[in-house]
Design a protein around this motif. Structure first.
Motif, PDB file in Angstrom:
ATOM      1  N   SER A   1      -5.701   6.172  -3.988  1.00 32.57           N
ATOM      2  CA  SER A   1      -6.150   4.850  -4.403  1.00 32.57           C
ATOM      3  C   SER A   1      -5.928   3.805  -3.311  1.00 32.57           C
ATOM      4  O   SER A   1      -6.484   2.717  -3.379  1.00 32.57           O
ATOM      5  CB  SER A   1      -5.433   4.419  -5.682  1.00 32.57           C
ATOM      6  N   SER A   2      -5.155   4.139  -2.289  1.00 35.92           N
ATOM      7  CA  SER A   2      -4.901   3.223  -1.172  1.00 35.92           C
ATOM      8  C   SER A   2      -5.807   3.490   0.021  1.00 35.92           C
ATOM      9  O   SER A   2      -5.603   2.903   1.080  1.00 35.92           O
ATOM     10  CB  SER A   2      -3.445   3.343  -0.716  1.00 35.92           C
TER      11      SER A   2
ATOM     12  N   CYS B   1      -4.706  -6.513  -7.975  1.00 37.01           N
ATOM     13  CA  CYS B   1      -4.716  -5.069  -7.783  1.00 37.01           C
ATOM     14  C   CYS B   1      -5.989  -4.681  -7.036  1.00 37.01           C
ATOM     15  O   CYS B   1      -7.084  -5.089  -7.415  1.00 37.01           O
ATOM     16  CB  CYS B   1      -4.652  -4.365  -9.139  1.00 37.01           C
ATOM     17  N   VAL B   2      -5.861  -3.909  -5.981  1.00 34.95           N
ATOM     18  CA  VAL B   2      -7.015  -3.493  -5.180  1.00 34.95           C
ATOM     19  C   VAL B   2      -7.137  -1.969  -5.188  1.00 34.95           C
ATOM     20  O   VAL B   2      -7.548  -1.362  -4.204  1.00 34.95           O
ATOM     21  CB  VAL B   2      -6.923  -4.046  -3.743  1.00 34.95           C
ATOM     22  N   LYS B   3      -6.817  -1.366  -6.318  1.00 33.01           N
ATOM     23  CA  LYS B   3      -6.875   0.083  -6.467  1.00 33.01           C
ATOM     24  C   LYS B   3      -8.324   0.564  -6.357  1.00 33.01           C
ATOM     25  O   LYS B   3      -9.218   0.037  -7.022  1.00 33.01           O
ATOM     26  CB  LYS B   3      -6.280   0.460  -7.823  1.00 33.01           C
ATOM     27  N   ASN B   4      -8.573   1.544  -5.501  1.00 33.22           N
ATOM     28  CA  ASN B   4      -9.866   2.201  -5.308  1.00 33.22           C
ATOM     29  C   ASN B   4     -10.981   1.253  -4.884  1.00 33.22           C
ATOM     30  O   ASN B   4     -12.150   1.525  -5.142  1.00 33.22           O
ATOM     31  CB  ASN B   4     -10.300   2.939  -6.579  1.00 33.22           C
TER      32      ASN B   4
ATOM     33  N   PRO C   1      -2.109   0.066  -4.658  1.00 28.85           N
ATOM     34  CA  PRO C   1      -2.079  -1.055  -3.712  1.00 28.85           C
ATOM     35  C   PRO C   1      -2.377  -2.381  -4.399  1.00 28.85           C
ATOM     36  O   PRO C   1      -3.108  -2.433  -5.388  1.00 28.85           O
ATOM     37  CB  PRO C   1      -3.183  -0.693  -2.715  1.00 28.85           C
ATOM     38  N   HIS C   2      -1.810  -3.447  -3.861  1.00 28.69           N
ATOM     39  CA  HIS C   2      -2.084  -4.780  -4.380  1.00 28.69           C
ATOM     40  C   HIS C   2      -1.871  -5.814  -3.284  1.00 28.69           C
ATOM     41  O   HIS C   2      -1.199  -5.565  -2.280  1.00 28.69           O
ATOM     42  CB  HIS C   2      -1.222  -5.097  -5.605  1.00 28.69           C
ATOM     43  N   LEU C   3      -2.479  -6.973  -3.493  1.00 23.28           N
ATOM     44  CA  LEU C   3      -2.290  -8.128  -2.630  1.00 23.28           C
ATOM     45  C   LEU C   3      -1.497  -9.164  -3.418  1.00 23.28           C
ATOM     46  O   LEU C   3      -1.802  -9.432  -4.580  1.00 23.28           O
ATOM     47  CB  LEU C   3      -3.632  -8.733  -2.216  1.00 23.28           C
ATOM     48  N   LYS C   4      -0.498  -9.743  -2.780  1.00 22.69           N
ATOM     49  CA  LYS C   4       0.312 -10.765  -3.446  1.00 22.69           C
ATOM     50  C   LYS C   4       0.275 -12.026  -2.593  1.00 22.69           C
ATOM     51  O   LYS C   4       0.597 -11.995  -1.411  1.00 22.69           O
ATOM     52  CB  LYS C   4       1.751 -10.287  -3.604  1.00 22.69           C
ATOM     53  N   GLY C   5      -0.143 -13.125  -3.202  1.00 28.27           N
ATOM     54  CA  GLY C   5      -0.191 -14.406  -2.516  1.00 28.27           C
ATOM     55  C   GLY C   5       0.916 -15.312  -2.990  1.00 28.27           C
ATOM     56  O   GLY C   5       1.065 -15.530  -4.187  1.00 28.27           O
ATOM     57  N   LEU C   6       1.708 -15.852  -2.069  1.00 29.33           N
ATOM     58  CA  LEU C   6       2.783 -16.789  -2.385  1.00 29.33           C
ATOM     59  C   LEU C   6       2.352 -18.176  -1.913  1.00 29.33           C
ATOM     60  O   LEU C   6       2.023 -18.368  -0.736  1.00 29.33           O
ATOM     61  CB  LEU C   6       4.084 -16.376  -1.691  1.00 29.33           C
TER      62      LEU C   6
ATOM     63  N   TYR D   1       0.832  -1.195   0.000  1.00 30.11           N
ATOM     64  CA  TYR D   1       0.000   0.000   0.000  1.00 30.11           C
ATOM     65  C   TYR D   1       0.868   1.246   0.000  1.00 30.11           C
ATOM     66  O   TYR D   1       2.076   1.181   0.194  1.00 30.11           O
ATOM     67  CB  TYR D   1      -0.932   0.006   1.215  1.00 30.11           C
ATOM     68  N   CYS D   2       0.221   2.383  -0.222  1.00 33.64           N
ATOM     69  CA  CYS D   2       0.870   3.689  -0.141  1.00 33.64           C
ATOM     70  C   CYS D   2       0.198   4.463   0.985  1.00 33.64           C
ATOM     71  O   CYS D   2      -1.025   4.454   1.098  1.00 33.64           O
ATOM     72  CB  CYS D   2       0.731   4.427  -1.472  1.00 33.64           C
ATOM     73  N   ASP D   3       0.978   5.114   1.824  1.00 31.87           N
ATOM     74  CA  ASP D   3       0.395   5.851   2.948  1.00 31.87           C
ATOM     75  C   ASP D   3      -0.096   7.242   2.558  1.00 31.87           C
ATOM     76  O   ASP D   3      -0.692   7.939   3.370  1.00 31.87           O
ATOM     77  CB  ASP D   3       1.400   5.952   4.101  1.00 31.87           C
TER      78      ASP D   3
END
Length: 121
Positions: free
Chosen positions: A22-23, A71-74, A56-61, A16-18
């Motif tokens: 969009s975050s 991508c979870v923008k907005n 912002p984005h979610l990354k699953g490993l 995320y961005c603080d």
């Protein structure tokens, strides 16, 4: 989702961005929903990552060395929780395109049925 009783998602990275607008949804998600999500999924390592100036984005490993990025923008915090749950439930396999529209173990010897069948009387 568990494959043979073992969860496949090993690590979830929340980036995320603080500062960025969009975050906004993911910052609200981190304050309200993320602690409960961590508590309900003790098998999962959840890491937050500050990346300034990026969406912002979610990354699953996953255990099979694959990764998925969403991508979870907005998005709202409820939508982000839905995406995080879907990442947790996924097996981490690549999407395979089917060669035909139907899948069968015993294909017809005469061929597949079509609507263009011409019957001569």
């Amino acid at each position: 989702m568990a494959l043979r009783g073992a969860w496949q998602l090993q690590k979830l990275i929340v980036s995320y961005c603080d500062w960025g607008g969009s975050s906004r949804g993911i910052r609200a998600f981190m304050e309200s929903n993320l602690p409960a999500f961590k508590e309900n999924n003790p098998q999962l390592e959840v890491v937050t990552e500050l990346i300034r100036g990026q969406h912002p984005h979610l990354k699953g490993l996953y255990k099979n060395k694959n990764q998925r990025v969403v991508c979870v923008k907005n998005l709202t915090q409820d939508d982000i929780l839905l995406h995080a749950t879907r990442l947790r439930n996924a097996l981490g396999r690549k999407v395979v395109k089917l060669k035909t529209r139907h899948v069968t173990k015993h294909p017809s010897v005469q061929g597949t049925w079509t609507t263009d069948l011409k019957v001569e009387a």
